[in-house]
Enzyme design. Structure first.
Site, short mmCIF file in Angstrom:
data_model
loop_
_atom_site.label_atom_id
_atom_site.label_comp_id
_atom_site.label_asym_id
_atom_site.label_seq_id
_atom_site.Cartn_x
_atom_site.Cartn_y
_atom_site.Cartn_z
N ASP A 296 -11.18 1.89 -2.30
CA ASP A 296 -11.25 3.32 -1.99
C ASP A 296 -12.04 4.11 -3.02
OD1 ASP A 296 -9.85 3.31 0.42
OD2 ASP A 296 -7.91 3.58 -0.54
N ASP B 132 0.83 -1.20 0.00
CA ASP B 132 0.00 0.00 0.00
C ASP B 132 0.87 1.26 0.00
OD1 ASP B 132 -2.55 1.44 0.48
OD2 ASP B 132 -1.66 1.84 2.44
N GLU C 255 1.31 -0.52 -5.09
CA GLU C 255 0.17 0.40 -5.18
C GLU C 255 0.74 1.78 -5.48
OE1 GLU C 255 -1.91 3.42 -4.47
OE2 GLU C 255 -1.78 2.84 -2.36
#
Length: 492
Positions: free
Chosen positions: A392, A292, A339
């Site tokens: 998200d 992430d 990511e």
């Protein structure tokens, strides 16, 4: 990663009669659905125990599993619980959404009963589990002390000696709270017993698991309490600066995440051993790890502690290939996804290229008519993972309703979207047909859900992480349709 596809569905979002998805029967059924649909991957969100706000990205431990996910029916089958007691508990009234308040109130009372019955029986196996998992003693003590002080953050514990981990205090609390320490250790034993069985079943279907590894850990966590030397903390163990992202087109104040920042200089002194242990723990759960906020490895936004927004932060240099190369060279059996979303500088692009990790492409970002986009499928190389949207983002049907009209019009023209096929299926086709080695779609987008299916809205403090799949929605007919698309575009 070979040409393949998968579905993003958190464990929490599985159907269950007990308020939240678990590692039980419905998880095995969803694995069967993936197999029937020709999917190679099941992508999950982080599996750690959640704290205030219920975000899986703010966990009490980077190593522990979420006790909410322990399947109670499996415990009843093992003789540890009375099935009648499970039905009598209040798990909430909406099968579409998790009621975290009611889950918190009911679940730990029931898990205490399982502990009282199971721990004496399983003690030898639990002791072996504790010896094999060095992180567990710190975590179990941390949770026991946290519970003792009314679940306050460890920064607010009234006993400074245990807050600062003075040896005499550690010894005293281990003795005084021994039963609670054993309870929290036993929950981890149960979680990993169930997880390992489920993972083995998923693997038997030739499906691999993609899991998220948040770049930061929570301030209120056993990780920071147990090893504060690896974080940017003052003498009183209060952070000097915290994490976030700067203001951008979407958020005028930026996003103030509030996680403590790493002391990378200190971490480097022992060869990034903390990170190696962390990834080793994630590797026991997942086959592919999505790192992430990968751009934070190159440089990260540091906000002075006490600020109420992220506006007054500054960019600070991250460890770059020094850390990324350490991890990729250490773990030969693991795959990683970067990511790489957000504001990307040439230095971030260079880091991604040097790392040789696949980055991410999001179709919902592709059709902004105001500027050229490298999210349009014709710009892809093979070495990336294409998503319609992530946890998200809006669901694709919500995006259709809320995005700028010119963007939606461009998507229709670019992908040949039409009502006969369905807007969401056309977007899935667009990702499936791309040259990206891997394609992942949220389960909500397979179902064509709108705003009611959104998992998370960044920057909002409540109302997130609640959506759930209803029984029967992962149907044979849906699996067959997914299979046809997957086969058509060579992803079987």
């Amino acid at each position: 990663m070979d040409r393949s596809s998968g579905i993003l569905l958190p464990i929490s979002a599985l159907p269950s009669p007990h308020g939240i998805g678990t590692l039980g029967r419905e998880a095995y059924a969803f694995a069967d659905f993936l197999h029937a649909a020709g999917q190679k991957y099941w992508q999950l969100l982080p599996l750690g125990p959640t704290s205030y706000g219920d975000s899986p990205y703010q966990s009490f431990s980077t190593f522990a599993g979420n006790p909410y996910f322990i399947d109670l029916d499996l415990l009843a089958e093992d003789g540890l619980l009375d099935p009648a007691g499970l039905d009598a508990a209040d798990w909430g009234t909406q099968p579409r959404y998790v009621d975290y308040g009611k889950i918190y109130d009911a679940r730990f009372t029931i898990l205490r009963k399982a502990f009282q019955k199971g721990y004496p029986r399983d003690r030898e196996a639990v002791d072996a589990f504790r010896r094999e998992n060095k992180w567990l003693e710190n975590y179990a003590l941390y949770m026991a002390v946290k519970s003792h002080f009314g679940m306050k953050s460890w920064l607010e514990w009234p006993d400074e000696d245990i807050r600062l981990r003075k040896p005499e205090a550690l010894s005293r609390y281990r003795q005084e709270l021994a039963a609670d320490v054993d309870f929290y250790a036993y929950l981890q034993y149960l979680f990993f017993q169930q997880w390992n069985a489920l993972r083995d079943y998923i693997h038997s279907l030739d499906i691999q698991i993609i899991g998220d590894m948040p770049i930061y850990v929570a301030m209120d966590s056993a990780d920071v309490w147990a090893e504060p030397e690896f974080f940017q903390l003052g003498e009183d163990l209060v952070p000097t600066e915290v994490s976030g992202v700067p203001p951008d087109y979407f958020t005028a104040d930026g996003q103030l995440w509030g996680n403590p920042l790493y002391d990378y200089d200190r971490m480097k002194q022992d060869g990034y051993g903390w990170w190696i242990r962390r990834v080793e723990g994630a590797g026991r759960l997942f086959d592919v790890i999505r790192i992430d906020h990968f751009r934070g490895m190159e440089s990260y936004w540091a906000v002075p502690y006490g600020e109420t927004t992220a506006k007054n932060g500054r960019w600070r240099k991250g460890p770059g290939m020094d850390l990324v190369g350490t991890l990729t060279s250490w773990f030969h059996d693991l795959q990683f996804i970067a990511e790489d979303l957000g504001f990307l500088t040439p230095a971030v692009h260079e880091l991604l290229e040097q790392s040789e990790l696949p980055g991410m492409k999001v179709l919902e970002f592709a059709f902004d008519t105001r500027e050229p986009s490298n999210y349009l499928p014709h710009t892809y190389g093979h070495h990336c993972v294409c998503y319609v949207g992530t946890h998200d983002n809006e669901t694709v049907m919500q995006w259709r309703e809320q995005a700028d009209r010119s963007s939606v019009t461009m998507a229709r023209k670019y992908l040949g979207l039409n009502e006969a096929e369905g807007f969401h299926w056309g977007m899935i086709r667009g990702g499936m047909s791309s040259v990206a080695d891997t394609f992942v779609v949220q389960m909500q987008d397979c179902l064509g859900l709108g705003a009611e299916g959104r998992m998370n809205t960044p920057g909002t403090p409540s109302g997130n992480w609640q959506w759930r799949l209803l029984p029967g929605e992962a149907s044979p007919a849906l699996a067959k349709k997914l299979f046809l698309y997957t086969r058509m575009y060579g992803r079987i």
